[in-house]
Design a protein around this motif. Structure first.
Motif, PDB file in Angstrom:
ATOM      1  N   ALA A 195       0.849  -1.192   0.000  1.00  0.00           N
ATOM      2  CA  ALA A 195       0.000   0.000   0.000  1.00  0.00           C
ATOM      3  C   ALA A 195       0.885   1.242   0.000  1.00  0.00           C
ATOM      4  CB  ALA A 195      -0.911  -0.003   1.229  1.00  0.00           C
ATOM      5  N   ASP A 196       0.493   2.249  -0.782  1.00  0.00           N
ATOM      6  CA  ASP A 196       1.302   3.450  -0.917  1.00  0.00           C
ATOM      7  C   ASP A 196       1.465   4.146   0.436  1.00  0.00           C
ATOM      8  OD1 ASP A 196       2.720   5.529  -2.155  1.00  0.00           O
ATOM      9  OD2 ASP A 196       0.905   6.751  -2.243  1.00  0.00           O
ATOM     10  N   PRO A 197       2.706   4.268   0.945  1.00  0.00           N
ATOM     11  CA  PRO A 197       2.894   4.870   2.272  1.00  0.00           C
ATOM     12  C   PRO A 197       2.418   6.314   2.359  1.00  0.00           C
ATOM     13  CG  PRO A 197       4.886   3.735   1.538  1.00  0.00           C
ATOM     14  CD  PRO A 197       3.970   3.817   0.364  1.00  0.00           C
ATOM     15  N   TRP A 198       2.576   7.077   1.283  1.00  0.00           N
ATOM     16  CA  TRP A 198       2.246   8.501   1.341  1.00  0.00           C
ATOM     17  C   TRP A 198       0.767   8.707   1.632  1.00  0.00           C
ATOM     18  CZ3 TRP A 198       5.629  12.697  -0.614  1.00  0.00           C
ATOM     19  CH2 TRP A 198       6.952  12.280  -0.722  1.00  0.00           C
ATOM     20  N   SER A 253      11.287  16.499   0.879  1.00  0.00           N
ATOM     21  CA  SER A 253      11.244  17.937   0.573  1.00  0.00           C
ATOM     22  C   SER A 253      10.177  18.228  -0.475  1.00  0.00           C
ATOM     23  CB  SER A 253      12.604  18.418   0.075  1.00  0.00           C
ATOM     24  OG  SER A 253      13.591  18.269   1.073  1.00  0.00           O
ATOM     25  N   MET A 254      10.048  17.358  -1.466  1.00  0.00           N
ATOM     26  CA  MET A 254       9.072  17.589  -2.523  1.00  0.00           C
ATOM     27  C   MET A 254       7.656  17.505  -1.972  1.00  0.00           C
ATOM     28  SD  MET A 254       9.234  18.470  -5.618  1.00  0.00           S
ATOM     29  CE  MET A 254       7.804  19.069  -6.498  1.00  0.00           C
ATOM     30  N   ARG A 255       7.431  16.625  -1.030  1.00  0.00           N
ATOM     31  CA  ARG A 255       6.101  16.531  -0.434  1.00  0.00           C
ATOM     32  C   ARG A 255       5.702  17.843   0.233  1.00  0.00           C
ATOM     33  NH1 ARG A 255       3.919  16.084   4.456  1.00  0.00           N
ATOM     34  NH2 ARG A 255       1.815  15.203   4.521  1.00  0.00           N
ATOM     35  N   ARG A 256       6.646  18.520   0.845  1.00  0.00           N
ATOM     36  CA  ARG A 256       6.353  19.781   1.533  1.00  0.00           C
ATOM     37  C   ARG A 256       6.414  20.980   0.601  1.00  0.00           C
ATOM     38  NH1 ARG A 256       9.699  20.703   6.811  1.00  0.00           N
ATOM     39  NH2 ARG A 256       8.231  22.450   6.832  1.00  0.00           N
ATOM     40  N   ALA A 293      -9.864  16.788 -14.153  1.00  0.00           N
ATOM     41  CA  ALA A 293      -8.614  17.143 -13.475  1.00  0.00           C
ATOM     42  C   ALA A 293      -8.882  17.630 -12.057  1.00  0.00           C
ATOM     43  CB  ALA A 293      -7.876  18.218 -14.277  1.00  0.00           C
ATOM     44  N   ILE A 294      -9.968  18.354 -11.860  1.00  0.00           N
ATOM     45  CA  ILE A 294     -10.319  18.829 -10.520  1.00  0.00           C
ATOM     46  C   ILE A 294     -10.665  17.653  -9.617  1.00  0.00           C
ATOM     47  CG2 ILE A 294     -12.091  20.087  -9.222  1.00  0.00           C
ATOM     48  CD1 ILE A 294     -12.106  22.146 -11.496  1.00  0.00           C
ATOM     49  N   ARG A 295     -11.433  16.695 -10.133  1.00  0.00           N
ATOM     50  CA  ARG A 295     -11.794  15.528  -9.327  1.00  0.00           C
ATOM     51  C   ARG A 295     -10.553  14.724  -8.936  1.00  0.00           C
ATOM     52  NH1 ARG A 295     -16.702  15.517 -12.453  1.00  0.00           N
ATOM     53  NH2 ARG A 295     -15.684  14.449 -14.178  1.00  0.00           N
ATOM     54  N   ILE A 296      -9.608  14.595  -9.858  1.00  0.00           N
ATOM     55  CA  ILE A 296      -8.377  13.858  -9.528  1.00  0.00           C
ATOM     56  C   ILE A 296      -7.594  14.604  -8.455  1.00  0.00           C
ATOM     57  CG2 ILE A 296      -6.190  13.012 -10.437  1.00  0.00           C
ATOM     58  CD1 ILE A 296      -7.577  12.673 -13.146  1.00  0.00           C
ATOM     59  N   ALA A 297      -7.497  15.934  -8.568  1.00  0.00           N
ATOM     60  CA  ALA A 297      -6.792  16.725  -7.558  1.00  0.00           C
ATOM     61  C   ALA A 297      -7.434  16.548  -6.189  1.00  0.00           C
ATOM     62  CB  ALA A 297      -6.796  18.197  -7.961  1.00  0.00           C
ATOM     63  N   GLU A 298      -8.755  16.540  -6.135  1.00  0.00           N
ATOM     64  CA  GLU A 298      -9.442  16.356  -4.862  1.00  0.00           C
ATOM     65  C   GLU A 298      -9.157  14.966  -4.298  1.00  0.00           C
ATOM     66  OE1 GLU A 298     -10.995  18.339  -2.918  1.00  0.00           O
ATOM     67  OE2 GLU A 298     -10.897  20.104  -4.219  1.00  0.00           O
ATOM     68  N   ARG A 299      -9.037  13.988  -5.166  1.00  0.00           N
ATOM     69  CA  ARG A 299      -8.726  12.637  -4.685  1.00  0.00           C
ATOM     70  C   ARG A 299      -7.325  12.606  -4.070  1.00  0.00           C
ATOM     71  NH1 ARG A 299     -10.631   6.899  -6.876  1.00  0.00           N
ATOM     72  NH2 ARG A 299      -9.495   5.613  -5.382  1.00  0.00           N
ATOM     73  N   VAL A 300      -6.357  13.276  -4.705  1.00  0.00           N
ATOM     74  CA  VAL A 300      -5.004  13.335  -4.147  1.00  0.00           C
ATOM     75  C   VAL A 300      -5.033  13.984  -2.769  1.00  0.00           C
ATOM     76  CG1 VAL A 300      -2.688  14.283  -4.450  1.00  0.00           C
ATOM     77  CG2 VAL A 300      -3.916  13.367  -6.415  1.00  0.00           C
ATOM     78  N   LEU A 301      -5.786  15.062  -2.629  1.00  0.00           N
ATOM     79  CA  LEU A 301      -5.832  15.764  -1.349  1.00  0.00           C
ATOM     80  C   LEU A 301      -6.566  14.948  -0.287  1.00  0.00           C
ATOM     81  CD1 LEU A 301      -6.407  19.443  -2.485  1.00  0.00           C
ATOM     82  CD2 LEU A 301      -4.294  18.331  -1.789  1.00  0.00           C
ATOM     83  N   ARG A 302      -7.486  14.075  -0.700  1.00  0.00           N
ATOM     84  CA  ARG A 302      -8.084  13.166   0.280  1.00  0.00           C
ATOM     85  C   ARG A 302      -7.062  12.144   0.764  1.00  0.00           C
ATOM     86  NH1 ARG A 302     -12.578  13.363  -3.236  1.00  0.00           N
ATOM     87  NH2 ARG A 302     -12.057  11.338  -4.167  1.00  0.00           N
ATOM     88  N   LEU A 303      -6.158  11.756  -0.119  1.00  0.00           N
ATOM     89  CA  LEU A 303      -5.104  10.824   0.274  1.00  0.00           C
ATOM     90  C   LEU A 303      -4.063  11.494   1.158  1.00  0.00           C
ATOM     91  CD1 LEU A 303      -4.545   8.958  -3.115  1.00  0.00           C
ATOM     92  CD2 LEU A 303      -5.647   8.047  -1.072  1.00  0.00           C
ATOM     93  N   ASP A 304      -3.739  12.753   0.858  1.00  0.00           N
ATOM     94  CA  ASP A 304      -2.740  13.490   1.637  1.00  0.00           C
ATOM     95  C   ASP A 304      -3.015  14.983   1.497  1.00  0.00           C
ATOM     96  OD1 ASP A 304      -0.590  14.581   2.921  1.00  0.00           O
ATOM     97  OD2 ASP A 304       0.949  13.511   1.812  1.00  0.00           O
ATOM     98  N   SER A 305      -3.711  15.554   2.470  1.00  0.00           N
ATOM     99  CA  SER A 305      -4.110  16.967   2.393  1.00  0.00           C
ATOM    100  C   SER A 305      -2.936  17.917   2.572  1.00  0.00           C
ATOM    101  CB  SER A 305      -5.167  17.265   3.459  1.00  0.00           C
ATOM    102  OG  SER A 305      -4.656  16.991   4.759  1.00  0.00           O
ATOM    103  N   GLY A 306      -1.772  17.388   2.938  1.00  0.00           N
ATOM    104  CA  GLY A 306      -0.610  18.244   3.104  1.00  0.00           C
ATOM    105  C   GLY A 306       0.377  18.180   1.961  1.00  0.00           C
ATOM    106  N   TYR A 307       0.002  17.562   0.853  1.00  0.00           N
ATOM    107  CA  TYR A 307       0.902  17.417  -0.293  1.00  0.00           C
ATOM    108  C   TYR A 307       0.918  18.738  -1.059  1.00  0.00           C
ATOM    109  CZ  TYR A 307       3.092  15.160  -4.334  1.00  0.00           C
ATOM    110  OH  TYR A 307       3.946  14.814  -5.353  1.00  0.00           O
TER     111      TYR A 307
END
Length: 804
Positions: free
Chosen positions: A186-189, A309-312, A432-446
Motif C-alpha cells: 500500500a502506498d505509504p504517502w 522535501s518535494m512533499r512539503r 482534473a479537478i476531481r483527480i486533484a481532490e482525490r489526491v488531497l483526500r489521500l494526503d491533504s498536506g501534499y
C-alpha cells in the motif's frame, strides 16, 4: 426405516405431484421456457455485463472511489434473483403485465403451487451461486492485485542521527518489497496521512491496534511496524510483521549495520521478510531485490531527503538533494525517476521552457528493467508526458492505479496529465479537478497538489474553494510553492492596500514573485501589472530585467500593441527583450489581434535583421527557426506570398533533428496551410495544418505564445471550426486557455472562439466563463482591440451579463 421416515417428512413439508423424475424435469423445463425465465436471465446477464464494463471505464475516467464498483456489483448480484422471481410470477404481453398463474390456469396446466415454489428456489439458487462466483472473482481481481497487500508504517527512532530515517527507511522498504512475487505494498504517502499531527509533520509510528485499523482500511492483510536505534557504534533495526485481521504479531526481523549502510539494512530486511513468508507461499527470487537502489549511502540519504522535501513543496531543496543523489551515483535509477518530476517543477516555477528532461528519462529507460513494476510504469508515463502523449501517459498511470488505487504519486501525475494533456484524449477540466481532490483526500498536506488545485480554482473561477485552499496552504508556508499559491488566492480577494503589502512581500523572493505573477495574470492582470512594476524597482537585477519583458508580454496580451511597438522602436530596451517583443507583436497579427501597421513594421524589422538568403549562415547565432517561421507565416497569410515561398524553400535546406525532430517540415506545412487558406482552398489548408501539427509532435503548455507550435494548434482549430468540426476545434482551443495554460494574446483569442462554440452548443455557463476570460484581458486594452472587446461585451450581454 429411517429413509422412509425422512421421505415421509419431506413429502409432508414439500408435497409434490406423483410423477417420475424425468417427467418432472421435463415439466420443469417446459415451464421455465414458457414463463420466459431463461430469456429474462440472459437479458439481465447481458445488461449487467455491459453495465459493469461501462462502470469500470467510468470509474477510471471520473476517479470515483473503488467502493462504487463494489456496491454496483453487489446491487447487480442482489437484483438477479429478483428479476428471475418476477419473470416466473409475471408475464408482459400485449402491452400489459399479468400474473403468470392466470396464464397457466388458462392453459389448463395442473401444476401445483409447491412445484412452482421448488422451481423458483432451484432457479434462484443456481443463479445466485453462479453470479456470486463471477462477481466475487471480479471483485477479487480488482482489489487483491497480484498477491497479499502489505502496509508498512513509519518506524520509531532513538537517536538524533537516525530521526530522518523514521519515514525514509520504511518508504525504501516499501519500494523494495513492492513488485516482488506475491506482494503488493500500500502506498505509504496515502497510508500515513492520519499519522501526522499537522499536514507537514513527520508521521509518527502507530501502536499495533491503530496500525491494524489503518491496514484493514487499505485492504492490507499484513502490516509492518519497526524501530531504529542508534547505539553509537551501529544502527539496530527491529521489524515485526502483524496479521491485519487479528492484530497479532506473526514474526520478527532484525538487521544491524553502520549508519552509512542503510541500503544493506533495507536489503537484509527485505530478504528476511520474503524468507519468513516461505510458509505462506513460494519464496520469490531475491537476487535483484534492491537493483533499483544504490551502493552509495550519500546518494540514498539525499534521495530520501528529496522525496520528503518535494512533499512539503520545498522544490529548491528537493532539487539540490536529488542533484546530490545523482552526483554520488549517476545510475541510481529510482533517483532518476524522482529527478524528472522535481526538475519539471523547478523549470515550471522559474518560467523556463522544459529542458534536459529527455536526457534524464533516457538514462532511466536504459535501466528500467531494474525497477519494480510500479516505478517502471511511472518512468514510462513520465516519458510519454515529456513527449506530450497524454493518452499514453494516462493509460500507463491507470495501470499503476489498477493494482493500488491509493498510489498518491500516480494520482498526482495523472492530475497533471489530465490538466495539461486531457484535451488530447477527452479528459475535461472537471476531471482534473476531481483527480486533484482525490489526491488531497489521500494526503491533504501534499503541497504540489495544493498548488495545482489552487491554480485550478483560480482559472475555473471557483471562488467557493478559496477559503478552504487558503486554510490548507497556510498549514506550512516554508516553501516558495505554498507561499506563491497562497499569495495568489489572497491577492485576488484582497483590497488594494492589502494587495500592495502582499506584492511588496512577494517581490523580495524571486520564485515566489514569479509564481504570483503567473497566477494573477490570467484573472487579475491589473494586479499582475502592479506586481511587475514592483519588479522594475527591485534590488534584484534579474527581476528588473524580467519585469520589463513580462510587462511587454502582458501589455500585448491585453491589447496595447501600439504602445509596446513604440517602446520597442525607441531603442531603449535590451536587444534580447526587444527581439522577444517584436516576435510577440508579429505573432499577434497571425490571430487577427492588434494593429496592421505595427505588425507590418515589426515583421519588416525582423526581415531586415534576418534576410532569407542568410538564414543558414545565421542558424547558430539567431533563433532562425522561430524568426524565419514568423516572417514566412506572416507573408503567407497577409503579405508577399513570393517571400513566403522563399522561406519554405529555405527550410528545406535545414537538416532534421532536435526537438521535435521534424520541426523544419512542420514549419513548411504550416506556411503551406496559410497559403492554401489565402487562396480559398479550405480542404488543402486543413490537410496541411494537420500535417504541421503532427510533425511538430511536442505540444506542451510551458512555452511562449509567439512560438510556432501554439499557432499551429490555433490555426488548426480555426480550420476545424470552419469545416464544422466543432468538437475538434473545441479540444484544441481548450489547450490554449487556463487552467491548461496561459499563452498571452493567444489565450484571449482562443477563449473568445471557445465562447462562440460553447454558446452554439448551448453550454451557457461554460460560454460565459470563456467570454469572461477574454474580457479580463481585453478590457484593459487600447483602441486597436476595441472591435474584439465590443464583440465580447455583446456576447456577455446576451448571456445576461449586462453589468458590463
Amino acid at each position: 426405516m429411517l429413509r422412509v421416515g425422512y421421505g415421509s417428512m419431506f413429502q409432508r413439508l414439500f408435497p409434490v405431484p406423483a410423477m417420475s423424475a424425468p417427467s418432472w424435469l421435463r415439466s420443469f423445463g417446459v415451464e421455465i421456457h414458457r414463463r420466459g425465465v431463461h430469456r429474462a436471465a440472459a437479458a439481465y446477464a447481458a445488461a449487467v455485463f455491459v453495465l459493469l464494463q461501462a462502470a469500470d471505464l467510468l470509474l477510471k475516467a471520473v476517479t470515483l472511489p473503488e467502493v462504487t464498483f463494489r456496491l454496483l456489483a453487489i446491487a447487480c448480484f442482489v437484483g438477479f434473483p429478483v428479476i428471475l422471481a418476477l419473470a416466473w410470477m409475471f408475464d408482459f404481453t400485449g402491452g400489459r403485465i399479468t400474473r403468470a398463474r392466470q396464464r397457466v390456469a388458462d392453459s389448463g396446466d395442473s401444476e401445483t403451487a409447491p412445484v412452482r415454489m421448488i422451481a423458483t428456489l432451484v432457479v434462484a439458487g443456481a443463479v445466485i451461486a453462479v453470479t456470486g462466483v463471477l462477481l466475487v472473482g471480479t471483485l477479487r481481481g480488482r482489489t487483491a492485485g497480484d498477491g497479499r497487500v502489505i502496509a508498512v508504517f513509519p518506524f520509531r527512532t532513538a537517536g538524533l542521527d537516525v530521526m530522518h530515517w523514521a519515514e525514509g527507511l520504511p518508504d525504501l522498504l516499501s519500494s523494495v518489497l513492492d513488485g516482488t512475487a506475491g506482494v503488493t505494498v500500500a502506498d505509504p504517502w496515502a497510508l500515513w496521512k492520519t499519522l501526522r499531527g499537522a499536514p507537514h509533520d513527520i508521521a509518527t509510528s502507530p501502536d499495533p491496534e491503530r496500525a491494524a485499523q489503518l491496514a484493514r482500511r487499505s485492504r492490507a492483510e499484513r502490516f509492518v511496524l519497526g524501530s531504529i536505534v542508534d547505539t553509537g557504534d551501529s544502527v539496530d533495526v527491529n521489524v515485526r510483521i502483524y496479521d491485519a485481521r487479528s492484530g497479532r504479531p506473526l514474526y520478527g526481523l532484525t538487521a544491524t549495520s553502520s549508519s552509512t549502510d542503510l541500503r544493506g539494512v533495507v536489503r537484509d530486511l527485505a530478504v528476511q521478510f520474503i524468507a519468513a513468508r516461505a510458509t505462506e507461499q513460494q519464496v520469490p527470487a531475491i537476487g535483484r531485490i534492491d537493483a533499483g537502489l544504490t551502493t552509495s549511502p550519500e546518494a540514498l540519504k539525499a534521495y530520501v531527503l528529496a522525496r520528503l522535501s518535494m512533499r512539503r513543496g520545498l522544490v529548491d531543496s528537493a532539487d539540490v538533494a536529488i542533484r546530490e543523489a545523482l552526483a554520488h551515483d549517476s545510475l541510481f535509477t529510482m533517483a532518476i525517476v524522482e529527478a524528472v518530476v522535481i526538475q519539471s517543477w523547478v523549470q515550471s516555477l522559474r518560467g523556463q521552457p522544459y529542458a534536459g528532461l529527455r536526457e534524464l528519462v533516457a538514462r532511466g529507460l536504459a535501466r528500467d528493467s531494474l525497477l519494480r513494476e510500479r516505478d517502471r510504469l511511472r518512468l514510462h508515463a513520465l516519458d510519454a508526458s515529456i513527449r506530450t502523449d497524454g493518452a499514453a501517459a494516462a493509460r500507463l498511470l491507470h495501470g499503476i492505479l489498477a493494482s493500488d488505487s491509493t498510489d498518491l504519486h500516480a494520482w498526482a501525475q495523472l492530475q497533471y496529465v489530465s490538466a495539461v494533456y486531457g484535451w488530447q484524449y477527452g479528459s475535461s477540466d472537471e476531471d482534473a479537478i476531481r483527480i486533484a481532490e482525490r489526491v488531497l483526500r489521500l494526503d491533504s498536506g501534499y503541497v504540489p497538489m495544493l498548488a495545482a488545485r489552487a491554480w485550478q480554482a483560480v482559472a475555473s473561477q471557483e471562488r467557493s474553494q478559496y477559503d478552504r485552499l487558503i486554510r490548507l496552504l497556510s498549514a506550512d508556508t516554508s516553501s516558495h510553492l505554498a507561499r506563491a499559491s497562497l499569495g495568489c488566492l489572497r491577492s485576488i480577494v484582497a483590497d488594494d492596500s492589502t494587495f500592495r503589502l502582499l506584492a511588496a512581500a512577494a517581490a523580495r523572493d524571486r520564485l515566489e514573485s514569479i509564481g504570483l505573477h503567473r497566477c494573477l495574470r490570467s484573472v487579475r492582470p491589473d494586479r499582475s501589472e502592479a506586481l511587475l512594476k514592483a519588479w522594475t524597482t527591485s534590488d534584484d537585477p534579474w527581476l528588473v530585467e524580467r519585469g520589463v519583458s513580462e510587462q511587454g508580454r502582458l501589455s500585448i496580451a491585453r491589447g496595447r500593441l501600439r504602445s509596446v511597438g513604440r517602446q520597442v522602436e525607441a531603442g531603449e530596451l535590451r536587444p534580447d527583450v526587444a527581439l522577444n517583443l517584436r516576435l510577440a507583436l508579429g505573432a499577434a497579427s497571425l490571430v487577427g489581434v492588434g494593429d496592421t501597421g505595427t505588425a507590418a513594421a515589426t515583421v519588416g524589422a525582423l526581415a531586415a535583421s534576418l534576410p532569407v538568403d542568410s538564414a543558414l549562415a545565421y542558424f547558430e547565432k539567431m533563433p532562425v527557426w522561430w524568426i524565419g517561421w514568423l516572417i514566412g507565416a506572416y507573408h503567407a497569410q497577409s503579405g508577399d506570398t513570393v517571400l513566403a515561398r522563399r522561406w519554405q524553400r529555405t527550410f528545406e535546406q535545414f537538416p532534421s533533428g532536435g526537438s521535435p525532430a521534424e520541426w523544419a517540415a512542420a514549419v513548411r506545412a504550416d506556411i503551406e496551410a496559410r497559403l492554401a487558406m489565402r487562396r480559398g482552398d479550405a480542404e488543402a489548408a486543413l490537410a496541411s495544418a494537420r500535417r504541421a501539427f503532427l510533425l511538430w509532435s511536442i505540444h506542451t503548455e510551458n512555452q511562449v505564445e509567439s512560438m510556432p507550435e501554439p499557432h499551429m494548434r490555433f490555426h488548426l482549430a480555426m480550420l476545424h471550426q470552419e469545416a464544422g468540426n466543432a468538437d475538434s476545434a473545441r479540444s484544441l482551443l481548450r489547450s490554449l486557455v487556463p487552467p491548461t495554460g496561459w499563452l498571452g494574446f493567444l489565450t484571449a483569442r482562443a477563449a473568445f472562439e471557445l465562447g462562440k462554440i460553447d454558446e452554439q452548443m448551448g453550454s451557457v455557463r461554460t460560454a460565459e466563463r470563456d467570454y469572461t476570460t477574454a474580457w479580463i484581458l481585453w478590457s484593459g486594452g487600447g483602441t486597436e482591440i476595441e472591435p474584439w472587446r465590443s464583440q465580447v461585451r455583446q456576447a456577455l450581454t446576451r448571456l445576461r451579463r449586462s453589468d458590463l
